[in-house]
Design a protein around this motif. Structure first.
Motif, mmCIF file in Angstrom:
data_model
loop_
_atom_site.group_PDB
_atom_site.id
_atom_site.type_symbol
_atom_site.label_atom_id
_atom_site.label_comp_id
_atom_site.label_asym_id
_atom_site.label_seq_id
_atom_site.Cartn_x
_atom_site.Cartn_y
_atom_site.Cartn_z
ATOM 1 N N ARG A 27 0.785 -1.228 0.000
ATOM 2 C CA ARG A 27 0.000 0.000 0.000
ATOM 3 C C ARG A 27 0.820 1.283 0.000
ATOM 4 N NH1 ARG A 27 -0.940 2.475 4.978
ATOM 5 N NH2 ARG A 27 -3.154 2.759 4.563
ATOM 6 N N SER A 28 2.094 1.203 0.372
ATOM 7 C CA SER A 28 2.811 2.423 0.731
ATOM 8 C C SER A 28 2.916 3.423 -0.415
ATOM 9 C CB SER A 28 4.207 2.084 1.281
ATOM 10 O OG SER A 28 4.074 1.502 2.563
ATOM 11 N N THR A 29 3.234 2.948 -1.610
ATOM 12 C CA THR A 29 3.346 3.900 -2.717
ATOM 13 C C THR A 29 1.962 4.310 -3.225
ATOM 14 O OG1 THR A 29 5.449 2.884 -3.266
ATOM 15 C CG2 THR A 29 4.523 4.350 -4.914
ATOM 16 N N ILE A 30 1.002 3.397 -3.170
ATOM 17 C CA ILE A 30 -0.350 3.741 -3.632
ATOM 18 C C ILE A 30 -0.908 4.899 -2.808
ATOM 19 C CG2 ILE A 30 -2.714 2.942 -4.035
ATOM 20 C CD1 ILE A 30 -1.707 0.074 -4.084
ATOM 21 N N VAL A 31 -0.962 4.709 -1.485
ATOM 22 C CA VAL A 31 -1.630 5.723 -0.658
ATOM 23 C C VAL A 31 -0.663 6.773 -0.114
ATOM 24 C CG1 VAL A 31 -3.665 4.382 -0.055
ATOM 25 C CG2 VAL A 31 -1.599 4.103 1.307
ATOM 26 N N GLY A 32 0.581 6.376 0.137
ATOM 27 C CA GLY A 32 1.585 7.362 0.541
ATOM 28 C C GLY A 32 1.883 8.295 -0.616
ATOM 29 N N GLY A 33 2.088 7.692 -1.800
ATOM 30 C CA GLY A 33 2.363 8.495 -2.992
ATOM 31 C C GLY A 33 1.154 9.328 -3.399
ATOM 32 N N GLY A 34 -0.016 8.730 -3.363
ATOM 33 C CA GLY A 34 -1.243 9.437 -3.751
ATOM 34 C C GLY A 34 -1.518 10.634 -2.856
ATOM 35 N N SER A 35 -1.362 10.450 -1.544
ATOM 36 C CA SER A 35 -1.637 11.565 -0.621
ATOM 37 C C SER A 35 -0.553 12.631 -0.709
ATOM 38 C CB SER A 35 -1.785 11.046 0.820
ATOM 39 O OG SER A 35 -0.623 10.351 1.231
ATOM 40 N N ALA A 36 0.696 12.199 -0.879
ATOM 41 C CA ALA A 36 1.781 13.181 -1.000
ATOM 42 C C ALA A 36 1.609 13.998 -2.282
ATOM 43 C CB ALA A 36 3.133 12.478 -0.985
ATOM 44 N N ALA A 37 1.132 13.358 -3.339
ATOM 45 C CA ALA A 37 0.909 14.086 -4.600
ATOM 46 C C ALA A 37 -0.133 15.183 -4.398
ATOM 47 C CB ALA A 37 0.445 13.111 -5.688
ATOM 48 N N LYS A 38 -1.222 14.829 -3.707
ATOM 49 C CA LYS A 38 -2.278 15.829 -3.479
ATOM 50 C C LYS A 38 -1.750 16.994 -2.648
ATOM 51 C CE LYS A 38 -6.506 14.300 -2.360
ATOM 52 N NZ LYS A 38 -7.492 13.408 -1.689
ATOM 53 N N ALA A 39 -0.967 16.690 -1.611
ATOM 54 C CA ALA A 39 -0.415 17.748 -0.766
ATOM 55 C C ALA A 39 0.570 18.611 -1.556
ATOM 56 C CB ALA A 39 0.276 17.128 0.459
ATOM 57 N N ALA A 40 1.371 17.941 -2.399
ATOM 58 C CA ALA A 40 2.363 18.680 -3.190
ATOM 59 C C ALA A 40 1.676 19.657 -4.136
ATOM 60 C CB ALA A 40 3.241 17.697 -3.971
ATOM 61 N N ILE A 41 0.556 19.236 -4.721
ATOM 62 C CA ILE A 41 -0.173 20.116 -5.658
ATOM 63 C C ILE A 41 -0.658 21.373 -4.926
ATOM 64 C CG2 ILE A 41 -2.309 20.276 -7.023
ATOM 65 C CD1 ILE A 41 -1.757 17.218 -7.710
ATOM 66 N N GLU A 42 -1.128 21.184 -3.682
ATOM 67 C CA GLU A 42 -1.597 22.339 -2.896
ATOM 68 C C GLU A 42 -0.451 23.308 -2.601
ATOM 69 O OE1 GLU A 42 -4.020 21.781 0.667
ATOM 70 O OE2 GLU A 42 -4.649 19.835 -0.146
ATOM 71 N N VAL A 43 0.694 22.780 -2.228
ATOM 72 C CA VAL A 43 1.835 23.636 -1.885
ATOM 73 C C VAL A 43 2.342 24.348 -3.133
ATOM 74 C CG1 VAL A 43 4.178 23.689 -0.951
ATOM 75 C CG2 VAL A 43 2.453 22.214 0.096
ATOM 76 N N ARG A 44 2.368 23.618 -4.234
ATOM 77 C CA ARG A 44 2.827 24.201 -5.500
ATOM 78 C C ARG A 44 1.988 25.427 -5.857
ATOM 79 N NH1 ARG A 44 4.857 22.287 -10.744
ATOM 80 N NH2 ARG A 44 3.892 23.569 -12.346
ATOM 81 N N GLU A 45 0.675 25.308 -5.653
ATOM 82 C CA GLU A 45 -0.200 26.445 -5.971
ATOM 83 C C GLU A 45 0.199 27.685 -5.184
ATOM 84 O OE1 GLU A 45 -4.256 25.169 -5.445
ATOM 85 O OE2 GLU A 45 -4.116 23.819 -7.184
ATOM 86 N N LYS A 46 0.535 27.477 -3.910
ATOM 87 C CA LYS A 46 0.953 28.619 -3.084
ATOM 88 C C LYS A 46 2.223 29.238 -3.635
ATOM 89 C CE LYS A 46 -0.853 26.954 1.375
ATOM 90 N NZ LYS A 46 -0.557 26.852 2.809
ATOM 91 N N ILE A 47 3.191 28.383 -3.964
ATOM 92 C CA ILE A 47 4.488 28.886 -4.454
ATOM 93 C C ILE A 47 4.277 29.663 -5.759
ATOM 94 C CG2 ILE A 47 6.768 28.199 -5.340
ATOM 95 C CD1 ILE A 47 6.599 25.777 -3.395
ATOM 96 N N ILE A 48 3.463 29.115 -6.635
ATOM 97 C CA ILE A 48 3.210 29.765 -7.936
ATOM 98 C C ILE A 48 2.573 31.142 -7.720
ATOM 99 C CG2 ILE A 48 1.811 29.612 -10.058
ATOM 100 C CD1 ILE A 48 3.778 27.462 -10.345
ATOM 101 N N LYS A 49 1.634 31.190 -6.773
ATOM 102 C CA LYS A 49 0.935 32.463 -6.508
ATOM 103 C C LYS A 49 1.923 33.546 -6.092
ATOM 104 C CE LYS A 49 -3.857 31.579 -5.420
ATOM 105 N NZ LYS A 49 -4.624 30.702 -4.563
ATOM 106 N N VAL A 50 2.786 33.195 -5.153
ATOM 107 C CA VAL A 50 3.744 34.189 -4.661
ATOM 108 C C VAL A 50 4.778 34.523 -5.740
ATOM 109 C CG1 VAL A 50 5.481 34.684 -2.891
ATOM 110 C CG2 VAL A 50 3.331 33.534 -2.278
ATOM 111 N N ALA A 51 5.169 33.510 -6.497
ATOM 112 C CA ALA A 51 6.131 33.745 -7.585
ATOM 113 C C ALA A 51 5.550 34.729 -8.594
ATOM 114 C CB ALA A 51 6.489 32.426 -8.262
#
Lengths: 287, 799
Positions: B541-565
């Protein structure tokens, strides 16, 4: 059994004899440690005193003398394998030493003496030594005595006893032209051997003139089956002879081991298969 | 760390080196046993030498007199302070019998090796020595060793008070089985006996309990696959709230399911530390590690077939010898074996029944494959036997019965919903890789020379990412992605790694989703205080759900960085791109660090477009799972169904029974592949397991139930010299609902590869009429089978 073992490191054989004579039971001779340390780590052994003989130079090295070849008991397997004297005069032993399991570390640390005195049924050195007619110099309190391996193994105690130190192994060079083989049945790379056989054969033309065969790893101690195969002398190698050797070798195993390596019926049968293969390979090399 | 990705593509799909692999290889990794604290004490556990006995009395005075001993505790004394160990998967939740499991036995022992008392001393050797001075007066009773004996009317009860030696009996199936069997041309029965074997991580289990009196809290440092769920278990045992307990899992040297919790020693060291006020460590020795069993099952598979090999129906009432009750999740393996029937085959008429039997052998824990490997063995050996009986090629028989690739999602008769697959395609790829038809020619030639080559195939369906209602076997997980003011990234995730490389897979995903370089990412796992709540490692399960949840979190953080950039560059957000840590808009670029620093420090001007910090936590919960029972009361606990085909070429020495593997191929479908070399490493590892399972690894007992297998001299695992060259290919049918189409890659292959080996040996010995369906195929057994066949058919000209 002691939580706080003492440690003695005699510098020569005289000191070793004194220390051994002065200690009660519970002393453990240690050289390469490949036999002792796993048991200590496992909790099966808790010696009162370790007598480390690894520093005694008289126990080390390989020498060719007038009366034969001497191998010090704390000579490591690697040196037995690599020795030019052993390779040229006793190639069977050099080859058998290379078949010892456990990998490079064991070959570099483990000693021929440790392998012998443990008298472990599955180990690789004894069958060849028995086939080669090895003799041992053994140190007891009152000095060194020479004893034939064959006699030692007839002794019910199967060993040297805790008051004795194996000093060196005496071997005669193999007859020039003799064929030899050590066959080891080892089912997986990580396992112990399940059966083995050492064979030394001399030929006259294609006829067998002498034959020594020892089978190991199938009973409590290696068994010299040379006498049982005496009828092979004068015969040339044939399928018929192969079958005869296999049958006779198996028949010699009256009390086969039955352990994780395999049950008794199979071990008995494998003694035959290994003996047949060893003699066949030895015949091929002879001449 | 090496940066091996190509210029144009992302990290996902590339064989990058693991970010966490260097330290273990260099000997620099900190394992649990490397951690010591001031005042560190060591525990040794006295275990029962009997399979079944009543404890009359325990005299600990001899042990207490040994210098260096701090405390000796018996089961009765421990029971005053601690409660039983909650079950990882409580049979009672599923209508079965549930036993109360204590860290130390109270007045009765039900297996060899059961903990009876514990000595805590200043060093390990003293503790071990002192334990040998404890005198226990046992009244030995008759044990039940065999699963069939356990079900006899006069069998003694393994668990006092139970009315049967059975956790539960479960039927699986559906369709019209009677009709299928009556209309079949043949019914072919195959008795498949799978022996007891386990997993043996080189790092054995280790736990260090550290009590802090100042906060009245306890920290467990341990070899733990599932830290958060274990915290809950410890809170029940120790009678402490979860917020007073921390579980920390350092680097793990292999787990394979064995480090899932429920073990007595986990709670015990915590309790002892609290009792004594000093840290207490326990390190499992190899003999103790070998006490943990798995997989021992007796199957009787009946296939109702037509002459051309179509399987119309399948019956299999099987027994699982799960040993004595345990709080570990091992017994559930037996359940999964039935649930996964009939594997990859389109058989709708199914009558499968599990009897999960208890005996006086030590209990099970989860082992790689989690029962699905036994399904593969039972099915694949039966199909080969049937193919031989029918005189058809075993590959043809499989191809005829596989579920077709246009039938997905596929409703199995046990209630599972297979997400995707192309079983025939997977099988064909494995056959092509090894050259199946060429080996048939070689086999013919070899037989003329008196050599016996065998060609065997095996298939394994491995449902992954499992979740059971009402247990900590959960389907979802969560991750936090944090980007620091310097632009470096930390991923904190609820999944853990047993050493399989999932942190690297997760980092690859985050690198792509966030748009940063892989070597700026750190993955933090295995700690209940720092990581978001999660369920750790199990079930691929680790890459399925660890990877899936980390991807969603990364997308949220990326949006913040892009906004400030965008604010910093004074451009539209839509025009801003971020890749490999370079932020660009048109021909303008800006450094990631400059943007991140601004996000933290300029909250009142350019940074006001976001809420700092640069951090997000997200959860990923795969679909397809159905926990609401259907009309037949069935659930689907799995979101994805990995699968693989194996081909083994072996040579049998008919004089000795020795089996040598000459060649191996595997084609693997784990959905899209994040990191091919990690998937291949796992697949090769599974084949090593399969070789051990098929040929050597075996846990044996004497007639009194005392375990004979004590070390690696007795339990022989394959070495690299036993492994042939392996041709590995991927054949991916992505999961339709999971992130990136992932299916799970860490678990599959033990049963499929073992089955391929067994089938290859039987194939080699076809001229003798040998058909062995009891594992392991040790040389003595193969030799005996040949001898028996020779005796039975003396007229046949062989060898």
């Amino acid at each position: 059994m002691s939580l706080y073992p003492a440690f003695a490191r005699p510098r020569d054989l005289g000191q070793a004899a004194d220390i051994m004579g002065g200690l009660s039971t519970g002393a453990m001779i240690i050289a390469g440690g490949q036999e002792v340390m796993p048991s200590v780590n496992y909790g099966a052994l808790m010696p009162e005193v370790y007598i480390d003989v690894g520093q005694i130079s008289a126990l080390k090295g390989i020498a060719e003398e007038d009366d034969g070849i001497h191998i010090g008991s704390s000579t490591v397997h690697r040196d037995v394998q690599d020795s030019e004297v052993i390779q040229s005069k006793i190639p069977l032993l050099s080859y058998a030493a290379a078949q010892i399991g456990g990998g490079m570390q064991v070959h570099n640390r483990g000693t021929i003496g440790g392998n012998i005195v443990s008298m472990h049924p599955l180990y690789d050195i004894l069958p060849s030594l028995l086939a080669l007619g090895a003799e041992f110099d053994v140190l007891r309190g009152d000095g060194e005595t020479r004893v034939a391996l064959a006699d030692l193994m007839r002794d019910a105690s199967h060993g040297l006893g805790s008051e004795s130190l194996l000093v060196r192994i005496h071997l005669k060079p193999m007859t020039p032209g003799a064929g030899w083989s050590y066959e080891k049945l080892k089912i997986t790379a990580g396992g112990y051997g399940s059966a083995n056989a050492a064979a030394i054969v001399t030929l006259d033309g294609d006829k067998i003139t002498s034959l020594r065969v020892v089978v190991g790893a199938v009973s409590a101690l290696p068994i010299d089956i040379s006498d049982a195969l005496g009828g092979c002398r004068g015969q040339a190698w044939s399928d018929h002879l192969a079958e005869e050797i296999e049958e006779k070798a198996s028949a010699e195993i009256s009390e086969p081991l039955s352990d994780h390596q395999g049950d008794g019926d199979w071990r008995r049968a494998m003694a035959g298969v290994m003996a047949r293969r060893a003699v066949e390979a030895a015949v091929e090399k002879a001449g | 760390m090496g940066e091996q990705k190509s210029e144009t593509e992302g990290y996902v799909g590339q064989s990058v080196r693991t970010i966490e692999g260097r330290a273990p290889v260099m000997g620099k990794a900190t394992y649990t046993n490397d951690i010591n604290f001031p005042g560190q004490l060591h525990a040794h556990i006295l275990r029962s030498p009997h399979a079944a006995a009543n404890i009359q009395s325990i005299d600990t005075s001899g042990a207490e007199k040994v210098a260096g001993v701090v405390r000796v505790v018996t089961g009765a004394q421990a029971a005053e302070h601690i409660d039983p160990i909650p079950h990882y998967i409580d049979p009672a939740v599923f209508g079965g019998r549930s036993a109360s499991i204590r860290c130390l036995a109270l007045d009765h022992v039900w297996c060899f090796g059961q903990p009876v008392a514990v000595v805590v001393a200043e060093d390990k050797r003293t503790a071990r020595y002192a334990a040998s001075r404890i005198v226990v007066d046992y009244e030995v009773t008759t044990p039940v060793i065999d699963s069939e004996d356990a079900l006899k009317d006069d069998a003694p009860m393994v668990v006092p008070g139970w009315d049967a030696n059975m956790i539960m009996q479960v039927p699986f199936g559906g369709g019209d089985v009677a009709q299928a069997f009556s209309s079949a041309d043949r019914v072919i029965k195959t008795d498949v006996k799978v022996h007891r074997f386990s997993t043996q991580p080189i790092e054995t289990r280790t736990y260090n309990g550290v009590y802090d009196a100042g906060t009245d809290s306890v920290t467990l440092y341990g070899t733990v696959q599932n830290p958060h769920p274990l915290r809950n278990v410890l809170s029940k045992i120790l009678r402490m709230p979860e917020n007073k307990i921390r579980v920390h899992a350092p680097v793990i040297g292999g787990a394979f399911g064995m480090k899932m919790h429920g073990h007595p020693e986990e709670g015990l060291v915590c309790f002892l530390s609290k009792l004594i006020g000093q840290p207490v460590k326990w390190v499992e020795d190899r003999e103790e590690c070998l006490l943990i069993g798995a997989r021992e099952q007796v199957h009787s598979v009946e296939l109702a077939v037509t002459k051309d090999g179509t399987i119309l129906g399948l019956k299999d009432h099987y027994l699982a010898n799960t040993g004595a009750p345990s709080s570990c999740p091992g017994w559930g393996m037996a359940f999964l074996t039935g649930l996964t029937m009939p594997g990859p085959y389109a058989v709708t008429n199914l009558d499968v029944q599990l009897s999960a039997v208890v005996t006086n052998k030590p209990g099970w824990n989860a082992s790689r494959g989690y029962g699905k490997e036994v399904t593969a063995l039972a099915l694949e050996l039966s199909v080969d036997n049937a193919a031989r009986e029918l005189g058809i090629d075993p590959v043809d028989m499989r191809m005829r019965n596989f579920i077709k690739k246009d039938q997905f999602p596929y409703d199995s008769p046990t209630g599972l919903i297979y997400d995707s697959g192309d079983y025939a395609g997977v099988m064909q790829k494995a056959l092509d890789a090894i050259g199946y038809d060429e080996w048939k020619v070689k086999q013919e030639k070899a037989r003329e020379e008196g050599r016996y080559l065998g060609i065997g195939v095996g298939f394994e369906l491995t449902p992954e990412g499992g979740t059971l209602p009402g247990t900590f076997v959960a389907g979802y997980d969560s991750s936090t992605v944090r980007v620091a003011p310097d632009g470096s990234v930390r991923v904190l995730t609820g999944v853990t790694t047993p050493g399989s490389g999932n942190p690297t897979g997760i980092a690859q995903i985050v690198a792509d989703e966030l748009g940063v370089r892989l070597n700026t990412i750190e993955v933090v796992q295995g700690d209940t205080t720092t990581c978001p709540y999660g369920f750790g490692n199990s079930s691929g399960r680790s890459t399925i759900v660890g990877g899936g949840s980390a991807a969603k979190a990364a997308i949220e953080v990326r949006e913040k960085i892009i906004k400030v950039a965008a604010a910093l560059m004074e451009v539209d957000e839509e025009s801003v791109s971020m890749k490999d840590g370079i932020i660009a808009s048109g021909d303008k670029t800006i450094d990631l660090e400059e943007v991140c620093y601004a996000c933290y420090t300029r909250a009142y001007d350019v940074g006001s477009v976001i809420e700092p910090p640069l951090e997000a936590t997200a959860m990923f919960k795969p679909g397809l799972v159905r926990h609401t029972p259907n009309e037949k009361g069935q659930i689907n606990p799995y979101p994805s169904y990995s699968n693989a085909a194996y081909v083994a070429i072996s040579e049998v020495d008919v004089n000795t029974g020795e089996v040598k593997l000459l060649k191996f191929s595997v084609a693997h479908d784990c959905g899209n592949v994040i990191n091919p070399i990690l998937v291949e490493g796992q697949a090769c590892g599974a084949i090593m397991f399969g070789i051990g399972a098929a040929m050597a690894e075996n846990i044996t007992f004497d007639e009194n139930g005392r375990q004979l297998t004590k070390n690696f001299m007795d339990y022989v695992m394959p070495r690299i010299g036993d492994v042939p060259s392996i041709d590995l290919s991927h054949h991916d049918s992505p999961n339709p609902v999971n992130y990136k189409g992932l299916k799970g890659a860490g678990e599959a292959g033990v049963g499929g590869s073992a089955a391929a080996i067994v089938n290859s040996v039987n194939n080699a010995l076809t001229p003798f009429g040998v058909m062995m369906t009891e594992t392991p195929l040790t040389a003595p057994r193969v030799w005996s089978a040949i001898q028996a066949a020779k005796k039975a058919q003396p007229q046949r000209k062989v060898a």
